[in-house]
Scaffold this motif. Structure first.
Motif, PDB file in Angstrom:
ATOM      1  N   GLY A  96      -7.424 -10.641   7.907  1.00 49.55           N
ATOM      2  CA  GLY A  96      -8.159 -10.712   6.655  1.00 49.55           C
ATOM      3  C   GLY A  96      -7.320 -11.327   5.538  1.00 49.55           C
ATOM      4  N   PHE A  97      -7.942 -12.230   4.767  1.00 49.32           N
ATOM      5  CA  PHE A  97      -7.267 -12.934   3.679  1.00 49.32           C
ATOM      6  C   PHE A  97      -7.907 -12.573   2.343  1.00 49.32           C
ATOM      7  N   ASP A  98      -7.076 -12.532   1.279  1.00 49.10           N
ATOM      8  CA  ASP A  98      -7.614 -12.260  -0.050  1.00 49.10           C
ATOM      9  C   ASP A  98      -8.013 -13.579  -0.724  1.00 49.10           C
ATOM     10  N   ARG A  99      -8.421 -13.503  -2.007  1.00 49.16           N
ATOM     11  CA  ARG A  99      -8.930 -14.689  -2.714  1.00 49.16           C
ATOM     12  C   ARG A  99      -7.855 -15.739  -2.954  1.00 49.16           C
ATOM     13  N   GLU A 100      -6.599 -15.333  -2.871  1.00 42.39           N
ATOM     14  CA  GLU A 100      -5.499 -16.287  -3.033  1.00 42.39           C
ATOM     15  C   GLU A 100      -5.100 -16.926  -1.708  1.00 42.39           C
ATOM     16  N   GLY A 101      -5.802 -16.585  -0.653  1.00 42.04           N
ATOM     17  CA  GLY A 101      -5.468 -17.122   0.664  1.00 42.04           C
ATOM     18  C   GLY A 101      -4.316 -16.419   1.342  1.00 42.04           C
ATOM     19  N   MET A 102      -3.937 -15.254   0.819  1.00 41.35           N
ATOM     20  CA  MET A 102      -2.826 -14.501   1.390  1.00 41.35           C
ATOM     21  C   MET A 102      -3.328 -13.627   2.540  1.00 41.35           C
ATOM     22  N   PRO A 103      -2.671 -13.671   3.715  1.00 35.14           N
ATOM     23  CA  PRO A 103      -3.046 -12.747   4.789  1.00 35.14           C
ATOM     24  C   PRO A 103      -2.627 -11.329   4.420  1.00 35.14           C
TER      25      PRO A 103
ATOM     26  N   GLU B 205      -8.728  -8.113  -2.541  1.00 36.03           N
ATOM     27  CA  GLU B 205     -10.043  -8.042  -1.914  1.00 36.03           C
ATOM     28  C   GLU B 205     -10.103  -8.999  -0.722  1.00 36.03           C
ATOM     29  N   LEU B 206     -10.574  -8.515   0.399  1.00 34.36           N
ATOM     30  CA  LEU B 206     -10.686  -9.349   1.592  1.00 34.36           C
ATOM     31  C   LEU B 206     -11.956 -10.187   1.497  1.00 34.36           C
ATOM     32  N   VAL B 207     -11.794 -11.504   1.559  1.00 32.20           N
ATOM     33  CA  VAL B 207     -12.950 -12.400   1.420  1.00 32.20           C
ATOM     34  C   VAL B 207     -13.116 -13.322   2.629  1.00 32.20           C
ATOM     35  N   LEU B 208     -12.131 -13.345   3.508  1.00 37.15           N
ATOM     36  CA  LEU B 208     -12.189 -14.215   4.674  1.00 37.15           C
ATOM     37  C   LEU B 208     -11.513 -13.511   5.840  1.00 37.15           C
ATOM     38  N   ALA B 209     -12.125 -13.643   7.007  1.00 40.13           N
ATOM     39  CA  ALA B 209     -11.518 -13.089   8.220  1.00 40.13           C
ATOM     40  C   ALA B 209     -11.501 -14.154   9.307  1.00 40.13           C
ATOM     41  N   VAL B 210     -10.386 -14.247   9.987  1.00 50.35           N
ATOM     42  CA  VAL B 210     -10.266 -15.127  11.145  1.00 50.35           C
ATOM     43  C   VAL B 210     -10.157 -14.233  12.381  1.00 50.35           C
ATOM     44  N   ASP B 211     -11.132 -14.344  13.278  1.00 48.00           N
ATOM     45  CA  ASP B 211     -11.197 -13.478  14.453  1.00 48.00           C
ATOM     46  C   ASP B 211     -10.754 -14.227  15.703  1.00 48.00           C
TER      47      ASP B 211
ATOM     48  N   GLY C 259     -13.517   3.676   1.903  1.00 52.11           N
ATOM     49  CA  GLY C 259     -13.101   2.621   2.816  1.00 52.11           C
ATOM     50  C   GLY C 259     -11.778   2.001   2.415  1.00 52.11           C
ATOM     51  N   THR C 260     -10.942   1.686   3.393  1.00 53.67           N
ATOM     52  CA  THR C 260      -9.629   1.117   3.085  1.00 53.67           C
ATOM     53  C   THR C 260      -9.732  -0.305   2.544  1.00 53.67           C
ATOM     54  N   ASN C 261     -10.801  -1.035   2.889  1.00 53.90           N
ATOM     55  CA  ASN C 261     -10.981  -2.371   2.299  1.00 53.90           C
ATOM     56  C   ASN C 261     -11.179  -2.268   0.794  1.00 53.90           C
ATOM     57  N   LYS C 262     -11.873  -1.203   0.358  1.00 56.82           N
ATOM     58  CA  LYS C 262     -12.065  -0.977  -1.074  1.00 56.82           C
ATOM     59  C   LYS C 262     -10.739  -0.680  -1.751  1.00 56.82           C
ATOM     60  N   VAL C 263      -9.872   0.064  -1.072  1.00 55.18           N
ATOM     61  CA  VAL C 263      -8.547   0.353  -1.627  1.00 55.18           C
ATOM     62  C   VAL C 263      -7.774  -0.948  -1.825  1.00 55.18           C
ATOM     63  N   LEU C 264      -7.827  -1.843  -0.846  1.00 53.37           N
ATOM     64  CA  LEU C 264      -7.138  -3.127  -0.976  1.00 53.37           C
ATOM     65  C   LEU C 264      -7.700  -3.930  -2.148  1.00 53.37           C
ATOM     66  N   ALA C 265      -9.024  -3.884  -2.331  1.00 54.70           N
ATOM     67  CA  ALA C 265      -9.641  -4.604  -3.448  1.00 54.70           C
ATOM     68  C   ALA C 265      -9.146  -4.050  -4.778  1.00 54.70           C
ATOM     69  N   GLU C 266      -9.029  -2.732  -4.883  1.00 55.40           N
ATOM     70  CA  GLU C 266      -8.546  -2.101  -6.115  1.00 55.40           C
ATOM     71  C   GLU C 266      -7.094  -2.486  -6.407  1.00 55.40           C
TER      72      GLU C 266
ATOM     73  N   VAL D 287       0.804  -1.230   0.000  1.00 58.70           N
ATOM     74  CA  VAL D 287       0.000   0.000   0.000  1.00 58.70           C
ATOM     75  C   VAL D 287       0.835   1.278   0.000  1.00 58.70           C
ATOM     76  N   ASP D 288       2.142   1.169  -0.040  1.00 58.43           N
ATOM     77  CA  ASP D 288       2.984   2.364  -0.030  1.00 58.43           C
ATOM     78  C   ASP D 288       2.643   3.247  -1.225  1.00 58.43           C
ATOM     79  N   GLY D 289       2.370   4.525  -0.965  1.00 62.20           N
ATOM     80  CA  GLY D 289       2.054   5.465  -2.030  1.00 62.20           C
ATOM     81  C   GLY D 289       0.611   5.422  -2.487  1.00 62.20           C
ATOM     82  N   THR D 290      -0.263   4.677  -1.810  1.00 65.73           N
ATOM     83  CA  THR D 290      -1.674   4.579  -2.194  1.00 65.73           C
ATOM     84  C   THR D 290      -2.549   5.328  -1.200  1.00 65.73           C
ATOM     85  N   ASP D 291      -3.863   5.372  -1.507  1.00 68.48           N
ATOM     86  CA  ASP D 291      -4.803   6.054  -0.621  1.00 68.48           C
ATOM     87  C   ASP D 291      -4.910   5.391   0.748  1.00 68.48           C
ATOM     88  N   TRP D 292      -4.489   4.123   0.850  1.00 67.43           N
ATOM     89  CA  TRP D 292      -4.540   3.462   2.159  1.00 67.43           C
ATOM     90  C   TRP D 292      -3.724   4.232   3.189  1.00 67.43           C
ATOM     91  N   MET D 293      -2.682   4.947   2.694  1.00 66.75           N
ATOM     92  CA  MET D 293      -1.803   5.713   3.578  1.00 66.75           C
ATOM     93  C   MET D 293      -2.250   7.156   3.764  1.00 66.75           C
TER      94      MET D 293
END
Length: 270
Positions: free
Chosen positions: A235-242, A197-203, A186-193, A172-178
């Motif tokens: 939060g994990f993306d569609r590739e299973g990456m945290p 995209e966050l599709v799974l959360a482990v709480d 929303g910052t989740n939308k920034v990650l999706a762009e 996220v360096d240099g993006t709107d997340w910062m």
């Protein structure tokens, strides 16, 4: 260092137990006035006689109730005014509900749905070396930098919870997340762009006390630590990456965490 008087040493009441008893009495509506005007506690001297505590000790009790958001004190007004405070009901499972615009923020939606007045105070947006706990959840090397957004959510004028998010800086360096302020979409939308995209959360939920730093952010004051719920969401993306770790500190008197569970619909033929 304040010493306890012999009378207080013999009393079954302490600052902590008296504060706990008054919390129960406030929640039970004992101090509500028949005419509907704002409730207030008796003066500290009167309460001190009930609890066999000194005025100084009762002032400490009132300070604890004030830090909980249950009462407020005003110059020239005898007795602490009781706030009509209801804990914020926090529903983590709503994180992935489809929303658009500013309402994409979970906390904003919760506050609006409960018809409460809320705002987010952005405490800091920065980059820093990740600690072992955050790094292990994100799969980062020791010392690798993370982007951090630390904010405090304020509900009805009371700091309700702290909300700190951590993302690998390289994503996220240099993006709107910062961005230093709030991000409308929303910052989740920034990650999706960015393709994450966050599709799974482990709480993870665990009880603990607030830290000194959190006491300052939550307006609890020195020595005002309270029981809190720590919610760590990875939060994990569609590739299973945290991709993101969010740590929320929810003081017990100000929050209730609710999870909904639903039995899956049976498949055809079952």
């Amino acid at each position: 260092m304040t010493t306890m008087s012999s009378r207080e040493a013999e009393s079954r009441w302490s600052v902590e137990t008296a504060a706990g008893d008054l919390r129960t009495r406030i929640h039970a509506g004992e101090f509500r006035r028949p005419d509907g005007s704002q409730s207030r506690l008796p003066p500290a001297g009167t309460l001190g006689k009930q609890y066999d505590l000194s005025r100084q000790a009762m002032n400490q009790v009132i300070a604890k109730l004030r830090s909980d958001g249950l009462v407020e004190t005003r110059p020239g007004v005898r007795g602490a005014l009781v706030r009509d405070w209801q804990p914020l009901v926090f529903l983590p499972q709503q994180e992935f509900e489809a929303q658009a615009g500013p309402e994409a923020d979970l906390l904003t939606r919760l506050v609006q749905a409960a018809a409460r007045n809320g705002e987010s105070r952005m405490d800091v947006v920065t980059a820093e070396p990740c600690d072992e706990r955050i790094g292990s959840k994100l799969g980062l090397r020791p010392g690798e930098h993370v982007a951090v957004r630390r904010r405090t959510s304020i509900v009805d004028g009371v700091p309700a919870l702290t909300d700190d998010s951590f993302v690998p800086l390289r994503l996220v360096d240099g993006t709107d997340w910062m961005s230093q302020g709030s991000v409308d979409r929303g910052t989740n939308k920034v990650l999706a762009e960015l393709g994450h995209e966050l599709v799974l959360a482990v709480d993870e939920l665990r009880p603990r006390y607030t830290t000194d730093e959190e006491n300052v952010r939550l307006g609890l004051g020195a020595g005002g630590s309270v029981h809190a719920i720590e919610l760590i969401s990875t939060g994990f993306d569609r590739e299973g990456m945290p991709v993101q770790v969010t740590v929320l500190t929810l003081p017990g008197p100000r929050n209730t965490v609710v999870y909904k569970r639903r039995r899956p619909k049976p498949q055809d033929g079952e």
